[in-house]
Structures are given as structure tokens and as C-alpha cells.
Motif scaffolding. Sequence first.
Motif, PDB file in Angstrom:
ATOM      1  N   ILE A 151       0.833  -1.206   0.000  1.00 50.64           N
ATOM      2  CA  ILE A 151       0.000   0.000   0.000  1.00 50.64           C
ATOM      3  C   ILE A 151       0.863   1.250   0.000  1.00 50.64           C
ATOM      4  N   THR A 152       1.946   1.232   0.785  1.00 47.21           N
ATOM      5  CA  THR A 152       2.865   2.374   0.813  1.00 47.21           C
ATOM      6  C   THR A 152       3.528   2.594  -0.538  1.00 47.21           C
ATOM      7  N   ASP A 153       3.771   1.493  -1.269  1.00 46.18           N
ATOM      8  CA  ASP A 153       4.457   1.584  -2.558  1.00 46.18           C
ATOM      9  C   ASP A 153       3.528   1.885  -3.727  1.00 46.18           C
ATOM     10  N   LEU A 154       2.221   2.003  -3.471  1.00 49.08           N
ATOM     11  CA  LEU A 154       1.293   2.300  -4.568  1.00 49.08           C
ATOM     12  C   LEU A 154       1.695   3.596  -5.251  1.00 49.08           C
ATOM     13  N   ASP A 155       1.741   3.575  -6.569  1.00 50.62           N
ATOM     14  CA  ASP A 155       2.133   4.761  -7.330  1.00 50.62           C
ATOM     15  C   ASP A 155       0.919   5.673  -7.483  1.00 50.62           C
ATOM     16  N   ALA A 156       0.751   6.547  -6.504  1.00 55.55           N
ATOM     17  CA  ALA A 156      -0.398   7.455  -6.521  1.00 55.55           C
ATOM     18  C   ALA A 156       0.018   8.886  -6.823  1.00 55.55           C
ATOM     19  N   LEU A 182       0.405   7.491   0.589  1.00 57.50           N
ATOM     20  CA  LEU A 182      -0.610   6.569   1.083  1.00 57.50           C
ATOM     21  C   LEU A 182      -0.021   5.622   2.119  1.00 57.50           C
ATOM     22  N   SER A 183      -0.835   5.294   3.103  1.00 57.62           N
ATOM     23  CA  SER A 183      -0.474   4.277   4.094  1.00 57.62           C
ATOM     24  C   SER A 183      -1.771   3.727   4.668  1.00 57.62           C
ATOM     25  N   ALA A 184      -1.639   2.666   5.431  1.00 57.45           N
ATOM     26  CA  ALA A 184      -2.839   2.039   5.995  1.00 57.45           C
ATOM     27  C   ALA A 184      -2.590   1.601   7.433  1.00 57.45           C
ATOM     28  N   SER A 185      -3.667   1.449   8.170  1.00 57.25           N
ATOM     29  CA  SER A 185      -3.616   0.895   9.524  1.00 57.25           C
ATOM     30  C   SER A 185      -4.458  -0.376   9.545  1.00 57.25           C
ATOM     31  N   ILE A 186      -3.986  -1.372  10.295  1.00 56.22           N
ATOM     32  CA  ILE A 186      -4.652  -2.669  10.317  1.00 56.22           C
ATOM     33  C   ILE A 186      -4.942  -3.084  11.751  1.00 56.22           C
TER      34      ILE A 186
END
Length: 372
Positions: A316-321, A329-333
Motif C-alpha cells: 500500500i505504501t508503494d502504490l504509485d499514486a 498513502l499508508s494504511a492501519s490494520i
Amino acid sequence: MIPTDALSNLGLAQATVATLGTVMVIGLGFLHRPSRSALLWSLAFVLAMTSTWVSVTGTILEDESVRRAGLGLMLGAPALIWSGFRARRGVRALPWVGAVYAVATAAVFTIVVDPGAYGLSFRLAFVGASVFAGLTAAELRRAADRLERLALPLSVVCVAFVAVGVAILVSGLAAPAAIGDLALARVINGLAMLVFLVCATVSLLYFTSVSPSGRTSATSWPHFVVTATDRLRRAHRAGESHWAVLCIRLDDPTQVRSAAGENAWYRLTAAFEKAVAECLPAGADLGSEMRGHVVALVCRPDSDLRAHVRSMLQRITDLDASTLVDVQLSASIGWVPAEACGFDLGALIAAAEEAAATATRQGGDRWERVRL
């Protein structure tokens, strides 16, 4: 001779089904999970709905040219459904083919006056529409999820459509003197399109909820709840362990959505859901109640699942946005073992949400696991 009232009632049934199908495919399909394929399928239903109401209007007004125009337009819908599956496969969709076919058949049906010539043109046009149904069946054979139960109605009806088209043409050619008698052919056409629309609605709603690879990127929330509840109930009865619920959500969704705009937000969340689906084990069940937020039910040992979670956060951090939004971008789980809440899905989701919120408060781009 088929009674006029019977044909009119069949047309009204067809128009009603087409209208309901249009509302469902657009509302539950395209708007819930926008994509080019869903757009083309929605256009196919809009065309079918419009054409059936035009045809019904012509029948009520006793205007044969209007009725024929509506009938001709309707025969372009199978081509648009085929185009949608091409778009789903990632090749040129060729949506103009359906538009050209619809306009051409409507024009021919309106211009041709001689009963024999019209009978032949009708049969040939129906065969042409059945060709697109056959091409759709061929596209379905390429799909990884072609054997899923909800994909089968469209596969079966496409093959049946081809058979009906060939039968209508052969019956006309076998009796040239009666080729202009379309009373039975009109009934068969009406019933065939009615069944086709019903089966297409069921299957296309399924295809809009899954990725082209056959992995569910995030299925509809009610479907996920039913499936996950059943799995947890059976796992609890069997005394199985290693079940867990994950709550995966994008960090700062309001900020990202505001910076990106609606169109880019849809694309970002689609990429996010795809990354989540591809990083989790193949047997995971995924559901999404809102964009940028996925809940997953997974059966894996902790060590195995930990590797999947790490991979997911990195992905998710590496998504090319960068072309869509100037925000990293980052996410929490949130991660909750099923035993922690007695295999109760509602309690597990609530605990996972709270764990994810804790991870977010600690800076995001991390997971928080609830201990037994």
C-alpha cells in the motif's frame, strides 16, 4: 396467430425487467464499484430499457415504425455486454460496435416495408445479436471466475441465445413462403430477451464485485457478512483455530479524498482494494462497507498471517499514486483472533475497528493485534 394483447403484455414485462435491471446494474454495480466494464454493462441495460419502452410505445400507439425502431435498438445490447467483458479482460472494448449495430438494425427495420424482406432482415439481425452473445460466452470461458455459481446464468443464456438465433433463421429459410410471418418469432424473441436480461442482471452484478483475476477485491457487505458468519459458525463447531478478522483502512481518508477529488479517489481506493486482495491468502473473504476500508476473514497461523500483513502494508505504501494525489498513502490494520470474541463476527469487527483506530493514533502504517 398470436393475440396483440399477449404481445403487448410481453413487451411490458420486458420493459419492466429491463428497467429494474438498469437500476440494479447502475446502482449496485457501477456506482458501488466504478469500472469501464461496469460502465459498458450499464449502458447496455440503458439501451435495453430505452428500446423496450420505445417498442411498447409503438405498440400502444399502433405505430409500426416506432415499434420496429425500438426492436432494432434492443439488439445492440448483447454487443455492449460483450464489449464490457473485453474491457474487463484489458483489451480494446470496441463499444462502438454495439452502437453501430443498434442504429443499423433500427434503421433497416424502419426502412424495409416488404413483409418478406422485413422477415429476412429481422431473422438475420437476431442471428447477428446471437453472434455477440456467442462472443460473450467465449469471453466468459477466458475468465478465471467463469465457474462461479453466479457467473453461470449468463454463460448458459448466451449459449441458448445462439441456438435460438440459428433456429429462427433456419425456420425461415426452410419455409421461404412464410418468411414474413414473424408472429411466433416475435414471441420467441421477446421471451429470449426477457430471460437474457434476467440472467445478465444476476451475473453482471457478480462480475462488477470481483476482480478480473477471479479474486474478490471486496465483495458487497451483505454478502460478506453472510459468508463470514457461516464460516465462523462452522469453524467454531469444528474447534478450528487460526481464524482472524482484519480491519484494513487507509490512513487519513478525508485528507486523501479532499486532495484527490472524487474521480481520483475512486481509482485510489480501487488500487488499495486490489493490493489488499493480492496480499492476502487466496481463501480470504473480503468485504467493504465503504471505500478505503476493507474487512477480511482469514484462516492462517499467526506467523503466516504476519508475513501477509507486512507485505500488505508495504504494498500500500508503494502504490504509485503520485499522478493522482500529492499525499503518501499508508494504511492501519486491526487484527483480532476469532477466539478473542467467541467467533462472533460483529464483535470481531468492532474489536478490529478499535485496534485499527489504535494503530492510526500511533502514527499509522502499522498493525495492532488484539491479544487473547
